[in-house]
Design a protein around this motif. Sequence first.
Motif, PDB file in Angstrom:
ATOM      1  N   ALA A   1       0.805  -1.223   0.000  1.00 27.39           N
ATOM      2  CA  ALA A   1       0.000   0.000   0.000  1.00 27.39           C
ATOM      3  C   ALA A   1       0.843   1.280   0.000  1.00 27.39           C
ATOM      4  O   ALA A   1       0.371   2.323  -0.435  1.00 27.39           O
ATOM      5  CB  ALA A   1      -0.931   0.014   1.210  1.00 27.39           C
ATOM      6  N   SER A   2       2.079   1.189   0.468  1.00 24.03           N
ATOM      7  CA  SER A   2       2.887   2.412   0.613  1.00 24.03           C
ATOM      8  C   SER A   2       4.060   2.514  -0.349  1.00 24.03           C
ATOM      9  O   SER A   2       4.737   3.529  -0.371  1.00 24.03           O
ATOM     10  CB  SER A   2       3.423   2.496   2.040  1.00 24.03           C
ATOM     11  N   ASP A   3       4.328   1.462  -1.095  1.00 24.53           N
ATOM     12  CA  ASP A   3       5.493   1.424  -1.991  1.00 24.53           C
ATOM     13  C   ASP A   3       6.809   1.578  -1.236  1.00 24.53           C
ATOM     14  O   ASP A   3       7.782   2.098  -1.776  1.00 24.53           O
ATOM     15  CB  ASP A   3       5.385   2.489  -3.098  1.00 24.53           C
ATOM     16  N   ILE A   4       6.827   1.168   0.010  1.00 28.20           N
ATOM     17  CA  ILE A   4       8.066   1.109   0.792  1.00 28.20           C
ATOM     18  C   ILE A   4       8.433  -0.368   0.874  1.00 28.20           C
ATOM     19  O   ILE A   4       7.572  -1.213   1.131  1.00 28.20           O
ATOM     20  CB  ILE A   4       7.870   1.703   2.205  1.00 28.20           C
ATOM     21  N   SER A   5       9.685  -0.687   0.646  1.00 31.64           N
ATOM     22  CA  SER A   5      10.081  -2.092   0.596  1.00 31.64           C
ATOM     23  C   SER A   5       9.900  -2.771   1.954  1.00 31.64           C
ATOM     24  O   SER A   5       9.968  -2.125   3.008  1.00 31.64           O
ATOM     25  CB  SER A   5      11.549  -2.225   0.161  1.00 31.64           C
ATOM     26  N   GLU A   6       9.674  -4.083   1.894  1.00 33.97           N
ATOM     27  CA  GLU A   6       9.533  -4.854   3.122  1.00 33.97           C
ATOM     28  C   GLU A   6      10.802  -4.763   3.960  1.00 33.97           C
ATOM     29  O   GLU A   6      10.735  -4.695   5.187  1.00 33.97           O
ATOM     30  CB  GLU A   6       9.192  -6.313   2.807  1.00 33.97           C
ATOM     31  N   GLU A   7      11.962  -4.739   3.316  1.00 34.08           N
ATOM     32  CA  GLU A   7      13.231  -4.635   4.049  1.00 34.08           C
ATOM     33  C   GLU A   7      13.287  -3.352   4.866  1.00 34.08           C
ATOM     34  O   GLU A   7      13.718  -3.356   6.021  1.00 34.08           O
ATOM     35  CB  GLU A   7      14.412  -4.691   3.076  1.00 34.08           C
ATOM     36  N   GLU A   8      12.858  -2.232   4.260  1.00 32.30           N
ATOM     37  CA  GLU A   8      12.850  -0.962   4.986  1.00 32.30           C
ATOM     38  C   GLU A   8      11.884  -1.009   6.166  1.00 32.30           C
ATOM     39  O   GLU A   8      12.170  -0.464   7.231  1.00 32.30           O
ATOM     40  CB  GLU A   8      12.458   0.183   4.050  1.00 32.30           C
ATOM     41  N   LEU A   9      10.736  -1.653   5.964  1.00 30.75           N
ATOM     42  CA  LEU A   9       9.748  -1.747   7.041  1.00 30.75           C
ATOM     43  C   LEU A   9      10.261  -2.608   8.187  1.00 30.75           C
ATOM     44  O   LEU A   9      10.100  -2.252   9.359  1.00 30.75           O
ATOM     45  CB  LEU A   9       8.424  -2.286   6.496  1.00 30.75           C
ATOM     46  N   TYR A  10      10.899  -3.742   7.867  1.00 35.96           N
ATOM     47  CA  TYR A  10      11.480  -4.575   8.921  1.00 35.96           C
ATOM     48  C   TYR A  10      12.566  -3.815   9.677  1.00 35.96           C
ATOM     49  O   TYR A  10      12.689  -3.911  10.897  1.00 35.96           O
ATOM     50  CB  TYR A  10      12.053  -5.881   8.338  1.00 35.96           C
ATOM     51  N   LYS A  11      13.352  -3.028   8.950  1.00 30.92           N
ATOM     52  CA  LYS A  11      14.401  -2.227   9.572  1.00 30.92           C
ATOM     53  C   LYS A  11      13.778  -1.180  10.498  1.00 30.92           C
ATOM     54  O   LYS A  11      14.255  -0.964  11.618  1.00 30.92           O
ATOM     55  CB  LYS A  11      15.256  -1.554   8.497  1.00 30.92           C
TER      56      LYS A  11
ATOM     57  N   ASN B   1      12.907   0.640  16.166  1.00 34.76           N
ATOM     58  CA  ASN B   1      11.976   1.334  17.052  1.00 34.76           C
ATOM     59  C   ASN B   1      11.338   0.432  18.095  1.00 34.76           C
ATOM     60  O   ASN B   1      10.317   0.792  18.679  1.00 34.76           O
ATOM     61  CB  ASN B   1      10.903   2.038  16.215  1.00 34.76           C
ATOM     62  N   ARG B   2      11.942  -0.695  18.340  1.00 33.59           N
ATOM     63  CA  ARG B   2      11.403  -1.584  19.379  1.00 33.59           C
ATOM     64  C   ARG B   2      11.699  -1.011  20.760  1.00 33.59           C
ATOM     65  O   ARG B   2      12.527  -0.119  20.912  1.00 33.59           O
ATOM     66  CB  ARG B   2      11.951  -2.991  19.224  1.00 33.59           C
ATOM     67  N   THR B   3      10.998  -1.507  21.747  1.00 28.42           N
ATOM     68  CA  THR B   3      11.173  -1.017  23.106  1.00 28.42           C
ATOM     69  C   THR B   3      12.611  -1.226  23.565  1.00 28.42           C
ATOM     70  O   THR B   3      13.340  -2.058  23.027  1.00 28.42           O
ATOM     71  CB  THR B   3      10.209  -1.746  24.067  1.00 28.42           C
ATOM     72  N   SER B   4      13.005  -0.483  24.577  1.00 30.23           N
ATOM     73  CA  SER B   4      14.380  -0.547  25.073  1.00 30.23           C
ATOM     74  C   SER B   4      14.646  -1.875  25.786  1.00 30.23           C
ATOM     75  O   SER B   4      13.720  -2.596  26.171  1.00 30.23           O
ATOM     76  CB  SER B   4      14.643   0.603  26.037  1.00 30.23           C
ATOM     77  N   GLU B   5      15.911  -2.170  25.976  1.00 26.24           N
ATOM     78  CA  GLU B   5      16.294  -3.408  26.659  1.00 26.24           C
ATOM     79  C   GLU B   5      15.746  -3.446  28.078  1.00 26.24           C
ATOM     80  O   GLU B   5      15.366  -4.502  28.568  1.00 26.24           O
ATOM     81  CB  GLU B   5      17.819  -3.547  26.673  1.00 26.24           C
TER      82      GLU B   5
ATOM     83  N   LEU C   1       1.919   4.539  17.189  1.00 20.64           N
ATOM     84  CA  LEU C   1       1.879   5.938  16.758  1.00 20.64           C
ATOM     85  C   LEU C   1       3.265   6.408  16.313  1.00 20.64           C
ATOM     86  O   LEU C   1       3.405   7.035  15.265  1.00 20.64           O
ATOM     87  CB  LEU C   1       1.349   6.833  17.880  1.00 20.64           C
ATOM     88  N   LYS C   2       4.286   6.091  17.079  1.00 23.86           N
ATOM     89  CA  LYS C   2       5.639   6.502  16.697  1.00 23.86           C
ATOM     90  C   LYS C   2       6.058   5.834  15.393  1.00 23.86           C
ATOM     91  O   LYS C   2       6.654   6.464  14.511  1.00 23.86           O
ATOM     92  CB  LYS C   2       6.627   6.155  17.813  1.00 23.86           C
ATOM     93  N   LEU C   3       5.732   4.562  15.259  1.00 25.40           N
ATOM     94  CA  LEU C   3       6.062   3.831  14.042  1.00 25.40           C
ATOM     95  C   LEU C   3       5.361   4.449  12.825  1.00 25.40           C
ATOM     96  O   LEU C   3       5.983   4.652  11.770  1.00 25.40           O
ATOM     97  CB  LEU C   3       5.651   2.364  14.212  1.00 25.40           C
ATOM     98  N   ASN C   4       4.091   4.776  12.973  1.00 22.08           N
ATOM     99  CA  ASN C   4       3.345   5.374  11.857  1.00 22.08           C
ATOM    100  C   ASN C   4       3.834   6.776  11.526  1.00 22.08           C
ATOM    101  O   ASN C   4       3.834   7.195  10.367  1.00 22.08           O
ATOM    102  CB  ASN C   4       1.838   5.372  12.149  1.00 22.08           C
ATOM    103  N   THR C   5       4.242   7.526  12.530  1.00 15.39           N
ATOM    104  CA  THR C   5       4.803   8.861  12.289  1.00 15.39           C
ATOM    105  C   THR C   5       6.075   8.754  11.464  1.00 15.39           C
ATOM    106  O   THR C   5       6.264   9.500  10.502  1.00 15.39           O
ATOM    107  CB  THR C   5       5.083   9.568  13.639  1.00 15.39           C
ATOM    108  N   LEU C   6       6.944   7.811  11.817  1.00 14.60           N
ATOM    109  CA  LEU C   6       8.168   7.595  11.053  1.00 14.60           C
ATOM    110  C   LEU C   6       7.864   7.062   9.658  1.00 14.60           C
ATOM    111  O   LEU C   6       8.521   7.426   8.679  1.00 14.60           O
ATOM    112  CB  LEU C   6       9.096   6.633  11.796  1.00 14.60           C
ATOM    113  N   LEU C   7       6.875   6.204   9.569  1.00 14.30           N
ATOM    114  CA  LEU C   7       6.474   5.636   8.276  1.00 14.30           C
ATOM    115  C   LEU C   7       5.974   6.738   7.331  1.00 14.30           C
ATOM    116  O   LEU C   7       6.323   6.764   6.153  1.00 14.30           O
ATOM    117  CB  LEU C   7       5.382   4.586   8.495  1.00 14.30           C
TER     118      LEU C   7
END
Length: 190
Positions: free
Chosen positions: A148-158, A163-167, A180-186
Amino acid sequence: MNKQVSNIVPVLRLGLVCLVLCSVLYPLAVTGIGQLFFPYQADGSLVKDADGRVIGSELIGQTFTDPALFQGRVSSIDNDASGSGTPNYAPSNPDLILRTEEAIHAQQAANPDGGSVPLDLVTNSGSGLDPHISIEAAEYQVPRIAEASDISEEELYKLIGENRTSEVEELLGAPAVNVLKLNTLLQALK
């Protein structure tokens, strides 16, 4: 009579002092310390878009329907922070079964290549406001978002990995991402 009045005066003074301390001075001190040392958190952890407009709080989930964006958890209260909590249904409750089946069908329809639907995409959190989804739930949505966004799957996985939670947070729970943060960056990538 005078002895009773003289006993009341210290009690009233103490009550007035406690009222001023607990109702005025303590809240002002805590608010001031919060604003001084933790202004972002004290103001509600607000997330802003590229134009500086507030688009939400990283502490409260939102509903996203755009197929080019990540979707969060189901919320029986429509992510309304004024009424946090969810119905306490038993697993055998017909309403819960129906709502879960509908959520599963909706996820399968939106993500036909996804396989088995992750549990957190079809169930409420305890508050109904959780802004996080598991890494598995985010990765489940990657094929749909890539198409839907024309962004590669590799970029999305990256993007998910970065942006995963901290250790420290992961010591207390499973790895997750803030939707929300993920979608803002997307949206900034588009």
